[in-house]
Design a protein around this motif. Structure first.
Motif, short mmCIF file in Angstrom:
data_model
loop_
_atom_site.label_atom_id
_atom_site.label_comp_id
_atom_site.label_asym_id
_atom_site.label_seq_id
_atom_site.Cartn_x
_atom_site.Cartn_y
_atom_site.Cartn_z
N ILE A 56 0.43 -1.57 0.02
CA ILE A 56 0.07 0.69 0.06
C ILE A 56 1.12 0.92 -0.33
O ILE A 56 1.91 1.75 1.17
CB ILE A 56 -0.46 -0.47 1.73
CG1 ILE A 56 -2.06 -1.30 1.06
CG2 ILE A 56 -2.12 1.25 1.34
CD1 ILE A 56 -2.60 -1.65 2.36
N VAL A 57 0.80 2.29 -1.23
CA VAL A 57 1.71 3.11 -1.11
C VAL A 57 0.59 4.48 -1.36
O VAL A 57 0.25 5.16 -1.51
CB VAL A 57 2.66 2.94 -2.38
CG1 VAL A 57 3.17 4.34 -2.67
CG2 VAL A 57 3.13 1.75 -2.90
N GLY A 58 1.61 5.35 -0.26
CA GLY A 58 0.99 6.94 -0.02
C GLY A 58 0.33 7.33 1.25
O GLY A 58 1.20 7.08 2.00
N GLU A 59 -0.89 7.92 1.23
CA GLU A 59 -0.80 8.46 2.30
C GLU A 59 -1.30 7.13 3.32
O GLU A 59 -1.17 8.18 4.60
CB GLU A 59 -2.48 9.37 2.24
CG GLU A 59 -2.62 10.46 0.83
CD GLU A 59 -2.33 9.61 -0.90
OE1 GLU A 59 -2.67 8.95 -0.33
OE2 GLU A 59 -2.62 10.36 -1.49
N GLU A 60 -2.27 6.54 3.08
CA GLU A 60 -2.43 5.23 4.54
C GLU A 60 -0.57 5.14 5.03
O GLU A 60 -0.79 4.93 6.18
CB GLU A 60 -3.09 4.84 4.11
CG GLU A 60 -3.60 4.54 5.28
CD GLU A 60 -4.06 2.10 4.79
OE1 GLU A 60 -4.73 1.77 3.76
OE2 GLU A 60 -4.53 1.97 5.58
#
Ligand code: ATP
Ligand code: MG
Length: 556
Positions: free
Chosen positions: A62-66
């Motif tokens: 899971i890449v990014g904000e989270e």
């Protein structure tokens, strides 16, 4: 058949989109230039930037904000760019399970996510230009290329971040002729580039003459196309791969702890990370003050502490700029171009304006976006066959090890790119079969202070008494920043792919039969197109070289 091929080529050139990617320590972005001279950032969900954080959960990435919001967890990696080019691996732990990745693999997940999100608007994201800090060494550049390859992308060019930002500003008509300082303070890296932009006006020759005599350099404008609006050249680059806005947050967290009579080790690592996250939020918010409770303690954030933390990092950037500041006449600097999210700090802007009183602080474009925009501009030029107009430099010298103790420079610091140089070697024993040359990169002649790039290993040398074999090693630094090494013995030539930074494909010396056969043919018929293509061929390897070779064959 020849005509058909050319038609297809021009069609491809017209329709090919080459995207620009800023693969940042903290945030990454992707842009595309279409008709307008200023490229546009592609929306990646709600924002145009993607946190460069990767989380591994239930076997998925899971890449990014989270991932960013959980960056204190053991299954999250952030700031992986700081590990590029190193032999370190990253182990992400999710409960009972764990996975070990290389920095290039982690970066490839960031690239994949960027392309996936941007694919909502474009379905053909395959061709890209990726930016790297000006201070990246060849190993770090190669790791970035590898990340692109692992993400299934064709990387047409590796561009230096400040150069990229400078390129965007050069394309804006209001940019003034003269010397510029591009101050790039991102999340994890600091780069400063001194460059010169020359607009083609009647005054231009005066500026050129002055600069040529002051810096003892040659600036040529004659080779650029008359229709070009400007000529630009990097004069020098300095930087620190481990300095950025992240450090402001950490320093601020430490100040807050010490205000409460605490030290870092008095709270858990996870709580410290949470405090750092809050410090960053406060830094970006512009609020006068903010209280935050963690581990049952309340921390008081205020602008005074933020200013002190920012000053610590700013002073470090000034120290790095020292060689540049002592070389330039600060009154000559026309503009300070701000790049990187950390240059949004009002303190940094104030202090820079005071340091260069005669210069205009340029920030008409968003400093978070200029790097990706520059990459997209270069992508647009490459797709359209336009030559790159920004002449760059090599930031860190490259040399060979002599007597096992000293690095002897082949390509000096701040050498203009492209550049090539040769070294002559001979054998030390009768019938010596192998020659090994160790390659280092850095600012020192002590190998321990440099990065070991790899070994140039030439096998199957022709039999000869000692000292009678002349082995010429050419070091060729291509426009795209890639280093190529070639060895020549008599009429035998070989491209050497340096072990460790390049995979070794062919270890036997061989004749460059393609060149021998077809270059002379082109020379005989004065086929300038083919001669130009041969020049391009010298700068690339592998598939890119093969593509040029087919072009040569079609054009003959
Ligand atoms: N308004 C602001 N004031 C101060 N700092 C800010 C502001 N907005 C963002 N930043 C800081 O900018 C940094 C991120 O900048 P940017 O996105 O340019 O970095 P990056 O490209 O990921 O890093 P690098 O160029 O070092 O690889 C972070 O440290 C962030 O906290
Ligand atoms: Mg950046």
């Amino acid at each position: 058949m020849k005509e058909n091929h050319l038609k297809k080529m021009s069609l491809t050139t017209e329709t090919k989109k080459i995207f620009g990617i800023d693969l940042g320590t903290t945030n990454s972005a992707i842009a595309l230039r279409t008709a307008s001279s200023v490229p546009t950032l592609i929306q990646l969900g709600k924002k145009t930037t993607l946190p460069s954080c990767v989380m591994w959960e239930n076997g998925q990435f899971i890449v990014g904000e989270e991932a960013y919001s959980k960056r204190y967890q053991s299954n999250v990696i952030y700031s992986v760019k700081r590990l590029m080019g190193s032999n370190k691996t990253i182990t992400l732990v999710d409960g009972e399970n764990s996975i070990t990745l290389t920095p290039a693999e982690v970066s490839s997940h960031i690239l994949k996510e960027l392309c996936k999100r941007a694919s909502v608007y474009y379905d053909d994201i395959k061709d890209v230009v990726i930016t790297v800090p000006a201070y990246f060494n060849q190993k770090q550049i190669e790791d970035t290329l590898k990340a692109g390859e692992l993400a299934g992308l064709t990387v047409h060019h590796i561009l230096k971040e400040p150069t990229s930002a400078g390129y965007v500003y050069s394309n804006i008509d209001s940019a003034e002729s003269g010397e510029q300082v591009i101050y790039d303070l991102g999340g994890g890296t600091f780069d400063v580039t001194h460059s010169v932009l020359i607009r083609k006006t009647p005054e231009v020759q005066k500026t050129i003459n002055y600069l040529e005599s002051y810096y003892d350099i040659k600036i040529s404008t004659s080779d650029s196309d008359e229709s070009d609006k400007y000529y630009s050249r990097v004069l020098g680059t300095y930087g620190d791969m481990h300095l950025g806005g992240d450090d402001i947050d950490t320093v601020l967290a430490s100040i807050l702890l010490s205000n409460e009579g605490l030290a870092k080790q008095d709270i858990s690592e996870e709580d410290f990370e949470k405090l750092v996250l809050e410090c960053e939020k406060f830094k970006k918010s512009g609020m006068i003050g903010f209280d935050f409770t963690i581990a049952n303690k309340t921390f008081h954030m205020n602008q005074e502490s933020l200013k002190s933390a920012t000053r610590v990092v700013y002073d470090k950037t000034l120290a790095i700029m020292q060689p540049l500041l002592s070389n330039i006449k600060s009154n000559n600097i026309k503009s300070i171009i701000l790049v990187g999210g950390s240059t949004k700090s009002k303190y940094i802007r104030e202090w820079l304006a005071a340091e260069f009183p005669m210069a205009t602080v340029v920030c008409s474009l968003n400093p978070d976006e200029t790097v990706a925009q520059g990459a997209a501009s270069v992508g647009f030029d490459i797709a359209g066959g336009v030559p790159f107009k920004f002449q760059d430099v090599l930031p860190l010298a490259i040399g060979v090890l002599v007597d096992e103790t000293t690095v002897s420079t082949c390509l000096p610091t701040n050498t203009s790119i492209p550049y090539s140089t040769s070294k002559l070697y001979t054998t030390l024993y009768d019938n010596q079969q192998v020659l090994e040359v160790k390659l280092y990169q850095g600012l020192s002649s002590n190998p321990n202070d440099c990065t070991f790039l790899g070994t140039i290993r030439i096998e199957n040398l022709p039999q000869a008494p000692k000292g009678e074999l002349d082995i010429i090693i050419d070091f060729i630094l291509a426009v795209n920043g890639r280093l190529r090494v070639q060895a020549t013995i008599g009429d035998l030539t070989k491209d050497i792919e340096i072990e460790n930074i390049f995979s070794v494909k062919n270890t036997t010396l061989q004749k460059d039969t393609f060149k021998d056969t077809f270059l002379s043919l082109a020379m005989d018929t004065d086929n300038t197109k083919v001669i130009e293509l041969f020049k391009k061929r010298e700068e690339v390897f592998g598939e890119e070289r093969e593509a040029i070779e087919s072009e040569i064959l079609m054009a003959l």
